[in-house]
Design an enzyme around this catalytic site. Structure first.
Site, PDB file in Angstrom:
ATOM      1  N   ASN A   1       0.866  -1.184   0.000  1.00  0.00           N
ATOM      2  CA  ASN A   1       0.000   0.000   0.000  1.00  0.00           C
ATOM      3  C   ASN A   1       0.901   1.232   0.000  1.00  0.00           C
ATOM      4  OD1 ASN A   1      -1.833   2.034   0.498  1.00  0.00           O
ATOM      5  ND2 ASN A   1      -2.288   1.412   2.617  1.00  0.00           N
TER       6      ASN A   1
ATOM      7  N   LYS B   1       0.021   4.304  -0.391  1.00  0.00           N
ATOM      8  CA  LYS B   1      -0.659   5.488   0.175  1.00  0.00           C
ATOM      9  C   LYS B   1      -0.445   6.712  -0.740  1.00  0.00           C
ATOM     10  CE  LYS B   1       0.083   3.411   4.656  1.00  0.00           C
ATOM     11  NZ  LYS B   1       0.068   3.551   6.084  1.00  0.00           N
TER      12      LYS B   1
ATOM     13  N   HIS C   1      -9.554   1.284   4.907  1.00  0.00           N
ATOM     14  CA  HIS C   1      -8.290   1.466   5.642  1.00  0.00           C
ATOM     15  C   HIS C   1      -8.523   2.426   6.809  1.00  0.00           C
ATOM     16  CE1 HIS C   1      -4.164   2.526   6.568  1.00  0.00           C
ATOM     17  NE2 HIS C   1      -3.796   1.456   5.893  1.00  0.00           N
TER      18      HIS C   1
ATOM     19  N   GLU D   1      -6.828   4.769   7.923  1.00  0.00           N
ATOM     20  CA  GLU D   1      -6.534   6.179   7.637  1.00  0.00           C
ATOM     21  C   GLU D   1      -7.736   6.854   6.988  1.00  0.00           C
ATOM     22  OE1 GLU D   1      -2.900   5.494   5.499  1.00  0.00           O
ATOM     23  OE2 GLU D   1      -1.885   5.014   7.386  1.00  0.00           O
TER      24      GLU D   1
ATOM     25  N   GLU E   1      -5.448  -4.925  10.964  1.00  0.00           N
ATOM     26  CA  GLU E   1      -4.418  -3.908  11.119  1.00  0.00           C
ATOM     27  C   GLU E   1      -4.681  -3.117  12.401  1.00  0.00           C
ATOM     28  OE1 GLU E   1      -2.434  -2.838   7.213  1.00  0.00           O
ATOM     29  OE2 GLU E   1      -4.153  -1.524   7.364  1.00  0.00           O
TER      30      GLU E   1
ATOM     31  N   GLY F   1       2.649   2.202  10.740  1.00  0.00           N
ATOM     32  CA  GLY F   1       3.712   3.201  10.578  1.00  0.00           C
ATOM     33  C   GLY F   1       4.573   3.396  11.815  1.00  0.00           C
TER      34      GLY F   1
ATOM     35  N   SER G   1       3.413  -2.321  10.394  1.00  0.00           N
ATOM     36  CA  SER G   1       4.865  -2.346  10.615  1.00  0.00           C
ATOM     37  C   SER G   1       5.515  -3.680  10.256  1.00  0.00           C
ATOM     38  CB  SER G   1       5.183  -1.931  12.051  1.00  0.00           C
ATOM     39  OG  SER G   1       4.789  -0.588  12.257  1.00  0.00           O
TER      40      SER G   1
HETATM   41  C1  PEP Z   1      -0.877   0.157   6.289  1.00  0.00           C
HETATM   42  O1  PEP Z   1      -1.017   1.373   6.284  1.00  0.00           O
HETATM   43  O2  PEP Z   1      -1.735  -0.584   5.785  1.00  0.00           O
HETATM   44  C2  PEP Z   1       0.329  -0.372   6.918  1.00  0.00           C
HETATM   45  C3  PEP Z   1       0.326  -1.634   7.240  1.00  0.00           C
HETATM   46  O3  PEP Z   1       1.353   0.503   7.103  1.00  0.00           O
HETATM   47  P1  PEP Z   1       2.790   0.154   7.740  1.00  0.00           P
HETATM   48  O4  PEP Z   1       3.261  -1.125   7.139  1.00  0.00           O
HETATM   49  O5  PEP Z   1       3.646   1.314   7.379  1.00  0.00           O
HETATM   50  O6  PEP Z   1       2.586   0.012   9.218  1.00  0.00           O
END
Ligand code: PEP
Length: 255
Positions: A9, A11, A96, A98, A166, A172, A213
């Protein structure tokens, strides 16, 4: 359905040109013996066509990060599932955190998007997960059950769908949760799914991923968990060497 799934992803991070360059590096670095994983790249909308031209020569599939919950019409600034299909997307992230947080995306909009994705033969990757306060307040299980159940309300015919767990507070962060905890949430998701669908549908048509992460150092710990069939990767998917490291680790794991 047996290979691990790896979804990148990107973003709102790369311009179309930068996306093309990163996609080229990933395609060039794929293991020469072939890839025993399903790999999906989700660039921003303006980058989709450029990335599609790169991935079409490879085993990598194209995904979107989102689309609108209506089929078409006067929705200035929005993008439809049909448009995504036409530019080559066969997957889309939906709901998601976000978007749930920054754009106030609701459970009911997410449910409409899941139905539209399926109508256009796009595999929906439905994101669910608790915020830190919800976890601290003992609401984690409730939030996950609610998000799964409402995303799938009235969704009865499908050949495939994906749920990505998630935990919002580790996205992040650079440090993932314990893989055992991800497995225990995946178990909760399975039980929730079994309240809606038959055992056969849950086992054969729905896959559960972990996201938050993930990098090349920790990915195996997650995919080694019985119920976790792959990963949704944010930050580490922007760095071709780390994303390829994830692919290599899971590919050698699957062989
Ligand atoms: C995400 O935003 O779906 C995600 C998993 O981000 P990150 O791997 O940076 O934690």
């Amino acid at each position: 359905m047996d290979f691990p799934i790896i979804i990148g992803n990107w973003k709102m991070n790369l311009t179309p040109h930068e996306s093309e360059m990163v996609a080229k590096k990933i395609v060039a670095g794929l293991p020469s013996q072939g890839v025993s994983a399903e790999i999906v790249l989700c660039p921003s909308f303006p980058a989709l066509e450029k990335v599609a031209r790169v991935t079409v020569q490879s085993s990598i599939a194209l995904g979107a990060q989102n689309f609108f919950w209506q089929e078409s019409g006067s929705y200035t600034g929005e993008v439809s599932a049909k448009m995504l299909k036409e530019v080559g997307c066969s997957w889309s992230i939906i709901g998601h955190s976000e978007r749930r947080i920054n754009l106030r995306e609701t459970d009911s909009e997410i449910n409409k998007k899941v139905k539209l994705a399926l109508a256009y033969d796009i595999v929906p990757v439905i994101c669910v997960g608790e915020k830190y306060e919800e976890r601290e307040g003992g609401q984690k299980d409730f939030v996950i059950m609610r998000e799964v159940t409402s995303a799938l309300k009235g969704v009865d015919k499908f050949s495939r769908l994906v749920i990505a767990y998630e935990p919002v507070w580790v996205i992040g962060r650079g440090e993932a949760i314990d893989p055992e905890e991800a497995q225990s949430v995946a178990t909760l998701i399975k039980y929730t799914l079994r309240d809606i669908y038959s055992h056969e549908v849950v086992e054969k048509k729905i896959q559960i991923l972990y996201g938050g992460s993930v990098d090349d150092q920790n990915v195996n710990q997650f995919v080694d968990q019985e119920l976790i069939k792959g990963v949704l990767v944010g930050g580490s998917s922007l760095k071709p060497e780390i994303f390829l490291g994830i692919i290599n680790r899971l590919t050698s794991n699957a062989n």
